[in-house]
Design a protein around this motif. Structure first.
Motif, PDB file in Angstrom:
ATOM      1  N   GLU A  32       0.834  -1.209   0.000  1.00 48.77           N
ATOM      2  CA  GLU A  32       0.000   0.000   0.000  1.00 48.77           C
ATOM      3  C   GLU A  32       0.866   1.256   0.000  1.00 48.77           C
ATOM      4  O   GLU A  32       0.656   2.174  -0.801  1.00 48.77           O
ATOM      5  CB  GLU A  32      -0.899  -0.047   1.229  1.00 48.77           C
ATOM      6  N   ALA A  56       2.710   1.614  -3.292  1.00 53.05           N
ATOM      7  CA  ALA A  56       1.771   1.947  -4.384  1.00 53.05           C
ATOM      8  C   ALA A  56       1.362   3.422  -4.333  1.00 53.05           C
ATOM      9  O   ALA A  56       1.049   4.017  -5.357  1.00 53.05           O
ATOM     10  CB  ALA A  56       0.542   1.046  -4.307  1.00 53.05           C
ATOM     11  N   GLN A  57       1.400   4.013  -3.136  1.00 55.66           N
ATOM     12  CA  GLN A  57       1.059   5.441  -3.028  1.00 55.66           C
ATOM     13  C   GLN A  57       2.153   6.320  -3.616  1.00 55.66           C
ATOM     14  O   GLN A  57       1.908   7.397  -4.121  1.00 55.66           O
ATOM     15  CB  GLN A  57       0.885   5.844  -1.556  1.00 55.66           C
ATOM     16  N   ILE A 108      -4.424  -6.676  -6.672  1.00 55.30           N
ATOM     17  CA  ILE A 108      -5.532  -5.778  -6.291  1.00 55.30           C
ATOM     18  C   ILE A 108      -5.080  -4.320  -6.184  1.00 55.30           C
ATOM     19  O   ILE A 108      -5.837  -3.468  -5.753  1.00 55.30           O
ATOM     20  CB  ILE A 108      -6.261  -6.262  -5.004  1.00 55.30           C
ATOM     21  N   THR A 109      -3.854  -4.027  -6.611  1.00 54.60           N
ATOM     22  CA  THR A 109      -3.448  -2.612  -6.659  1.00 54.60           C
ATOM     23  C   THR A 109      -3.772  -2.077  -8.046  1.00 54.60           C
ATOM     24  O   THR A 109      -3.994  -2.839  -8.989  1.00 54.60           O
ATOM     25  CB  THR A 109      -1.929  -2.402  -6.424  1.00 54.60           C
ATOM     26  N   LYS A 110      -3.715  -0.771  -8.167  1.00 55.86           N
ATOM     27  CA  LYS A 110      -4.046  -0.159  -9.461  1.00 55.86           C
ATOM     28  C   LYS A 110      -2.770   0.288 -10.191  1.00 55.86           C
ATOM     29  O   LYS A 110      -2.836   1.005 -11.171  1.00 55.86           O
ATOM     30  CB  LYS A 110      -4.965   1.062  -9.254  1.00 55.86           C
ATOM     31  N   LYS A 111      -1.613  -0.102  -9.679  1.00 52.87           N
ATOM     32  CA  LYS A 111      -0.370   0.346 -10.307  1.00 52.87           C
ATOM     33  C   LYS A 111       0.245  -0.762 -11.158  1.00 52.87           C
ATOM     34  O   LYS A 111       0.175  -1.939 -10.794  1.00 52.87           O
ATOM     35  CB  LYS A 111       0.638   0.735  -9.202  1.00 52.87           C
ATOM     36  N   GLY A 116      -6.968  -9.208 -10.807  1.00 53.31           N
ATOM     37  CA  GLY A 116      -7.595  -7.948 -11.230  1.00 53.31           C
ATOM     38  C   GLY A 116      -6.688  -6.901 -11.842  1.00 53.31           C
ATOM     39  O   GLY A 116      -7.158  -5.881 -12.318  1.00 53.31           O
ATOM     40  N   ASN A 117      -5.368  -7.115 -11.804  1.00 46.04           N
ATOM     41  CA  ASN A 117      -4.473  -6.092 -12.359  1.00 46.04           C
ATOM     42  C   ASN A 117      -3.886  -6.594 -13.679  1.00 46.04           C
ATOM     43  O   ASN A 117      -3.093  -7.537 -13.699  1.00 46.04           O
ATOM     44  CB  ASN A 117      -3.363  -5.791 -11.336  1.00 46.04           C
ATOM     45  N   SER A 118      -4.286  -5.951 -14.772  1.00 46.87           N
ATOM     46  CA  SER A 118      -3.824  -6.450 -16.081  1.00 46.87           C
ATOM     47  C   SER A 118      -2.549  -5.751 -16.550  1.00 46.87           C
ATOM     48  O   SER A 118      -2.050  -6.039 -17.628  1.00 46.87           O
ATOM     49  CB  SER A 118      -4.930  -6.283 -17.114  1.00 46.87           C
ATOM     50  N   GLU A 119      -2.029  -4.820 -15.725  1.00 52.42           N
ATOM     51  CA  GLU A 119      -0.859  -4.054 -16.166  1.00 52.42           C
ATOM     52  C   GLU A 119       0.428  -4.686 -15.629  1.00 52.42           C
ATOM     53  O   GLU A 119       0.959  -4.286 -14.590  1.00 52.42           O
ATOM     54  CB  GLU A 119      -0.988  -2.617 -15.705  1.00 52.42           C
TER      55      GLU A 119
END
Ligand code: PEP
Ligand code: MN
Length: 337
Positions: free
Chosen positions: A172, A175-176, A199-202, A228-231
């Motif tokens: 967390e 990721a910030q 589950i992070t957005k990065k 959930g993270n495709s990147e």
């Protein structure tokens, strides 16, 4: 999937297996030979338990025919994935050039590095704040302080931050602050970490493990995508072999092979692959020539004073020269940077 029955196994063994497969919604197609029966199984085989099938009476061998990963594969997505970070599109014709020191050591070191790199157009700044060191007495990184330093310096120079995450507890926080979260070779199969990164957005830069197969690398990426993270950007950084002249052995065939099997971008790290300054340029050229989407190189303003990996880090001037020498290769394969 192909199930090969033992020579002379009664047909009732094959019949029981076929019934079980049908109950699971699969279509078994038996081929009755003179000596043995072979069952071809049509349907989603990834969820079938090979160990269970192998343990059934009369079974000699069970062979998978489809790859065990799904979301990372070209079968699911034909088009290559591109990942945008600070205006740089990773995975298309623009090569991602990532540079920076092995470890974040001080504000002064990062400032010198970032100002030199940004002047020559580099936008992706690497540096380890949390370091995975082989021995516990080696420099372990500045941790949170290193992360702050990197973020501030990168913001000053409008650069993106790529830094390693070692532990689920730090995801967390990192990721910030970071733009790309790196999973190091030693953590490629830290499945809890991979799930958390899912589950992070990065975006995640996933490095190949020291003794991981290409399939295992893709399965590690599958963990992140399936949560959930495709990147995900893959990174070939060399594997451990019997060769002692280089730190690792750079397995460049990974690049075109991954391109055939997966839509994910893949970059190459010739610094950790070789551990030798003199090999970075030739292997960077080879990486670009064989289709890598970018390269990651360690650059330090004063490598003799570096707290980790001093022997393999280039000074900014050497890196600038290297970039010039890479341009004709990039042009030859239709890429720019
Ligand atoms: C790194 O890139 O900082 C690093 C530690 O590399 P690897 O995980 O590939 O050894
Ligand atoms: Mn390093």
């Amino acid at each position: 999937m192909i199930i090969v029955m033992k020579s002379g196994a009664p047909q009732s063994d094959a019949a029981k297996i076929m019934e079980e497969l049908e109950n699971k919604g699969l279509q078994p197609v038996p081929l009755y030979g003179v000596e043995r029966t072979v069952i071809a199984v049509i349907g989603e085989e990834r969820e079938l338990n090979v160990g269970h099938l192998e343990s059934l009476p009369g079974v000699e061998n069970v062979m998978r025919v489809v790859k065990p990963y799904k979301l990372v594969s070209r079968e699911i997505q034909k088009e290559p994935t591109t990942i945008e970070v600070k205006g740089i599109k990773i995975g298309n014709n623009q090569l991602a050039m990532i540079a920076g020191p092995c470890s974040v050591e001080s504000e002064n070191q990062m400032e010198k590095t970032a100002s030199a790199l940004s002047k020559i157009g580099i936008k992706l700044l690497r540096g380890g704040a949390f370091k995975p060191r082989t021995g516990p007495y080696s420099f372990q990184g500045l941790g949170k302080e290193g992360l702050e330093i990197m973020r501030n310096v990168a913001d000053r120079h409008k650069m993106a931050v790529i830094t390693e995450v070692l532990d689920t507890r730090d995801v967390e926080l990192i990721a910030q602050k970071a733009d790309i979260l790196q999973v190091g070779a030693r953590n490629m199969q830290n499945f809890e970490l991979l799930k958390e990164l899912g589950i992070t957005k990065k975006p995640v830069l996933l490095k190949r493990g020291l003794s991981a197969t290409i399939e295992e690398l893709l399965l590690a990426a599958e963990y992140i995508l399936s949560h959930g993270n495709s990147e995900v950007i893959l990174c070939e950084r060399g594997i451990r072999t019997f060769e002692k002249e280089t730190r690792n052995t750079l397995a460049l065939a990974t690049v075109p092979l991954v391109k055939q099997w997966s839509h994910l971008p893949i970059i190459v790290d010739p610094s950790h692959a070789t551990g030798k300054k003199s090999l970075i340029e030739p292997l960077s050229k080879a990486a670009i020539a064989c289709g890598a989407d970018g390269i990651m190189i360690e650059v330090h303003p004063n490598p003799e004073e570096a707290l980790s990996d001093g022997g393999q880090q280039l000074v900014p001037e050497e890196f600038e020269k290297l970039l010039e020498n890479l341009k004709p290769i990039a042009k030859a394969v239709g890429k720019t940077f």
